[in-house]
Design an enzyme around this catalytic site. Sequence first.
Site, mmCIF file in Angstrom:
data_model
loop_
_atom_site.group_PDB
_atom_site.id
_atom_site.type_symbol
_atom_site.label_atom_id
_atom_site.label_comp_id
_atom_site.label_asym_id
_atom_site.label_seq_id
_atom_site.Cartn_x
_atom_site.Cartn_y
_atom_site.Cartn_z
ATOM 1 C CD GLN A 282 -2.736 -1.115 2.510
ATOM 2 O OE1 GLN A 282 -2.739 -0.527 3.557
ATOM 3 N NE2 GLN A 282 -3.629 -2.468 2.539
ATOM 4 C CG HIS B 207 -3.268 -0.237 7.871
ATOM 5 N ND1 HIS B 207 -3.950 -1.060 8.919
ATOM 6 C CD2 HIS B 207 -3.760 -0.946 6.697
ATOM 7 C CE1 HIS B 207 -4.952 -1.955 8.567
ATOM 8 N NE2 HIS B 207 -4.772 -2.047 7.311
ATOM 9 C CE1 TYR C 271 -9.745 -7.231 6.468
ATOM 10 C CE2 TYR C 271 -7.858 -7.032 7.834
ATOM 11 C CZ TYR C 271 -8.760 -6.674 7.171
ATOM 12 O OH TYR C 271 -8.710 -5.163 6.619
#
Length: 376
Positions: free
Chosen positions: A87, A153, A267
């Site tokens: 990310q 993140h 998750y």
Amino acid sequence: MNFRFKALIRLLRRTAVVTGLGFYGFALAQARPETVASGLEDPWGVSFLPGGRFVVTERPGRLRLIGGDGKIGAPIAGLPAIAAGGQGGLLDVLADSGFEKNRTLYFCFSEPEASGSGNSTALASTQLSADGARLENLKIIFSQKPKVASRAHFGCRIVEARDGTLFLTLGDRFSRKEDAQKLDNHLGKVVRVNKDGSVPKDNPFAGKAGALPEIWSYGHRNGQGATLAPDGRFWMTEHGPQGGDEINIPQAGRNYGWPVITYGENYGGGKIGDGITAKDGMEQPLHYWVPSIATSGMAFLTSDRYGAAWKGNLFVGSLKFGYLDRIELKDGKVVAEHKLLADGRARIRDVKQGPDGLLYVLTDEADGKLLRLRPN
């Protein structure tokens, strides 16, 4: 079902996608998307420059100018080292409110540790050269502490407040979620700094022992959308885990709960912590989504270019389901949501209102696009 009736059904569905009226919304579409530029690699942030130009980031580590004619320029030289991957990469960009005079840009990115073992979100200020080819006088004005060995993140949305300070969202780096509740680090926080990186004197933790002075609010997970509301307040979206994406209006010194309270779960299932959604001393979100839509950029529409029904609405991108969410608000609460651009199923990464009063959208794809929503 005959051919003509099938064709009518398809037309109504396409109309409903853009108006957000639902399947039986018998109305003319209020907007249609048009491509301003294509061929961008995973674009993440867009800001507007004088003369109808745009500046856009590509997550792999490129900053580009796009002309009003849609022509994409060569990568702008002068970026610092970037830890691109997962990310991370070159993320948000913002033109200073005084850009026409000072040519100043701000951008945030995943900054590698010198040893290469970790990284963190950093915020830089710089000036765009007169010919738009390179960055000058670059300075890192904020660097998240600590650096972490993670590719997730980063947060990294930048908003300039009316007083000239800068808000920056910071993720919890995924593996360090408990640190979002601690004030001795920048993980899972919103920070507020002056444009030179100094700490505003009225920051809530300035001068307080055991707390980092840049912190504005804490208990956040991963804020990937942020904007300034018409009344000047700072708003943000943040990713929940499996469920529990949120809209928050971070206030000075407040605790937004992560990971102690959440409307999501681990998750694959299973509660996070004690599995609670409320606790004294922790703020509730203005709105949350279950299941998660993977929220991204957000913007308020203040113009009347699309008619009275859209003016004052909040627009939030969905990465997971590939639509732009038009959100109606009344008395500070969400009263209706409408899915726009859902037929394309493209990951919506950013949305901004341009100087012309129109909405612009970035799609996060290998062949990413800058779209303009054109009123009908």
